[in-house]
Write an enzyme that holds these catalytic residues in place. Structure first.
Site, mmCIF file in Angstrom:
data_model
loop_
_atom_site.group_PDB
_atom_site.id
_atom_site.type_symbol
_atom_site.label_atom_id
_atom_site.label_comp_id
_atom_site.label_asym_id
_atom_site.label_seq_id
_atom_site.Cartn_x
_atom_site.Cartn_y
_atom_site.Cartn_z
ATOM 1 N N ASP A 163 41.917 38.945 47.533
ATOM 2 C CA ASP A 163 42.519 37.943 46.637
ATOM 3 C C ASP A 163 42.398 38.413 45.185
ATOM 4 O O ASP A 163 41.738 37.795 44.362
ATOM 5 C CB ASP A 163 41.799 36.606 46.852
ATOM 6 C CG ASP A 163 42.487 35.451 46.150
ATOM 7 O OD1 ASP A 163 43.591 35.649 45.615
ATOM 8 O OD2 ASP A 163 41.905 34.350 46.140
ATOM 9 N N LYS A 203 44.847 38.785 42.889
ATOM 10 C CA LYS A 203 45.732 38.092 41.926
ATOM 11 C C LYS A 203 46.138 39.020 40.768
ATOM 12 O O LYS A 203 45.906 38.730 39.597
ATOM 13 C CB LYS A 203 45.083 36.821 41.372
ATOM 14 C CG LYS A 203 44.809 35.744 42.416
ATOM 15 C CD LYS A 203 44.291 34.473 41.758
ATOM 16 C CE LYS A 203 44.021 33.383 42.777
ATOM 17 N NZ LYS A 203 42.816 33.661 43.587
ATOM 18 N N ASP A 236 49.517 42.053 35.886
ATOM 19 C CA ASP A 236 49.771 42.951 34.764
ATOM 20 C C ASP A 236 51.087 43.694 34.989
ATOM 21 O O ASP A 236 51.759 43.499 36.002
ATOM 22 C CB ASP A 236 48.603 43.930 34.608
ATOM 23 C CG ASP A 236 48.306 44.242 33.147
ATOM 24 O OD1 ASP A 236 49.277 44.451 32.387
ATOM 25 O OD2 ASP A 236 47.123 44.263 32.778
#
EC number: 2.4.2.10
Length: 468
Positions: free
Chosen positions: A298, A300, A303
């Site tokens: 996880d 996430k 960028d």
């Protein structure tokens, strides 16, 4: 009934003259039943007349008032006769439970719809759709006044029986008998009704697509990681993913070995662990092979594409080497998917996009969610689905029915944790379109994590089977 009709005329709930209707045409009669809320005695007479019209003719478990004029009528009827009542929202809130139907009920129960009057029956049919969406069964409608313009026939074509306390013809007859209307006015109303029938031929609409089984989704999947996930779920009869958010690497590996037989997917946050190296990664992948589950880091990612290439493939964690699935926000734009795909696609990895989040005040909703769907549809080879909370409210915008919906914040009881996390129970999450249920503290902080995982596995699988 005569007393009631005379009272309705007296308080101008039934008016005669020349009234412009919403459609733009002019009518010699106007029914304004909203005023009855100001007359408690009339409200009770109305609800009692409607009850007598339907009593003994229809069998039902709950009632539902059609918004908005009928809500006080339905409430009065429920209070006087001890009926269980539901309420339909016209505008579903973007926060809270996001329910269209308020009140307590069980799928499969029968519901009596309560409205003030019927012309074409369109407001009733809108409520019917909302009730059917939550698996309530509706066959009967009760109203105070049938305008005799085709509503009864329209509702019948949709399988609904209409019961009315009064018809326009009966109202005209009573008012004429008591000298309240001239023959000319009576004739003008009859002529208007005859000339403005709204009987509509039943249009055969395409049924809502049924929920696909995990086997059917696997067959449609364009990504190998997604196929493996569905096949694992079927083989283990599990749609449970546990979020192993502990700080101790040693404890994490021990817990994973305990709960491994009950999960289809393990969700990790490796950057919170006290130790990480190639040996830990190997131990984790060995456990995944031993117990047949996928690993979802996880991470996430959020960028630009060039940066996430390095974050995914290198650094201390080398995430792409041991995880099967990762996830990302689309805040930077679709380039983030291109960057992650450059690393993961050739290794048969999969990417989840964050469409919604389970935290209070989240900004992942509305147009953000719609854009997430668009990005997913453009990358069917690598994007395998979404982190979502209420997918049924927006999945129709996606072209790909194979995509998986993983829902965090699952607990056997609803609630919150005081830090913004909002919990949903397995049954309600599956009913909203979730495929994989993500449970964290409910398992790893339980006194007996293995038994807790088995309990969640059973609850999630039963909820899934009940939705097919």
């Amino acid at each position: 009934m005569e007393t009631l009709v005379l009272k309705l005329h007296e308080i101008e709930a039934v008016k005669f003259g020349n009234f412009k209707l919403k459609s733009g045409i002019f009518s010699p009669i106007y029914l304004d039943l909203r005023v009855i809320v100001s007359y408690p005695d009339v409200l009770r007479q109305v609800s009692e007349a409607m009850w007598k019209a339907v009593e003994g003719n229809a069998k039902f478990d709950v009632t539902c008032g059609v918004p908005y004029t009928a809500l006080p009528i339905a409430t009065a009827m429920a209070l006087d006769h001890g009926l269980k009542m539901l309420m339909r929202r016209k505008e579903v809130k973007e926060y809270g439970t996001k329910k269209a139907i308020e009140g307590h009920f069980e799928p499969g129960q029968t519901c009596l719809m309560v409205d003030d009057l019927v012309t074409s029956g369109m407001s009733v049919l809108e409520t019917l759709d909302a009730l059917n969406a939550v698996k309530l069964v509706c066959t009967d409608v009760v109203v105070l006044i049938d305008r005799e313009q085709g509503g009864k026939e329209n509702l019948k074509s949709h399988g609904l029986n209409l019961y009315s306390a009064l018809t326009i013809s009966e109202i005209l007859s009573i008012l004429s008998k008591h000298g309240k209307l001239t023959d000319e006015v009576v004739k003008s109303v009859h002529d208007f009704i005859a000339a403005n029938k709204v009987v509509k031929p039943k249009v055969e609409t395409q049924a809502a697509p049924k929920r696909l089984s995990y086997e059917e989704k696997a067959a449609l999947a364009k990504n190998e990681a997604l196929k493996r996930l569905y096949n694992t779920m079927v083989a283990k009869k599990s749609n449970l993913s546990v979020a192993m958010d502990v700080n101790s690497t040693e404890k994490m590996l021990a817990l994973v070995d305990e709960i491994g037989p009950h999960i289809c997917c393990l969700k990790t946050h490796v950057d919170v662990l006290d130790v990480w190296n190639d040996g830990v990664a190997k131990s984790l992948t060995d456990l995944a092979e031993k117990h047949n589950f996928l690993i979802f880091e996880d991470r996430k990612f959020a960028d630009i594409g060039n940066t996430v290439v390095s974050q995914y493939s290198g650094g201390v964690y080398k995430i792409s080497e041991w995880s099967d699935i990762v996830n990302a926000h689309i805040v930077p734009g679709p380039g983030i998917v291109d960057g992650l795909k450059q690393v993961g696609l050739g290794q048969n990895k999969g990417l989840l996009l964050l469409a919604e989040m389970s935290s209070a005040g989240t900004m992942a909703k509305g147009s953000y969610t719609e854009e997430t769907v668009r990005v997913a549809d453009e990358n069917p080879d690598f994007v395998i689905g979404f982190i979502s909370v209420n997918p049924n409210s927006w999945t129709k915008k996606s072209k790909d029915r194979s995509l998986v919906h993983m829902t965090p914040g699952i607990k056997l009881q609803k609630g919150g944790d005081g830090l913004g996390q909002q919990y949903n129970d397995p049954k309600s999450a599956i009913a909203r379109g979730s495929d994989v249920l993500i449970v964290g503290r409910g398992v790893y902080k339980a006194e007996d994590p293995k038994s807790s995982a088995a309990e969640y596995q059973k609850a999630g699988w039963e909820a899934y089977l009940s939705e097919l």
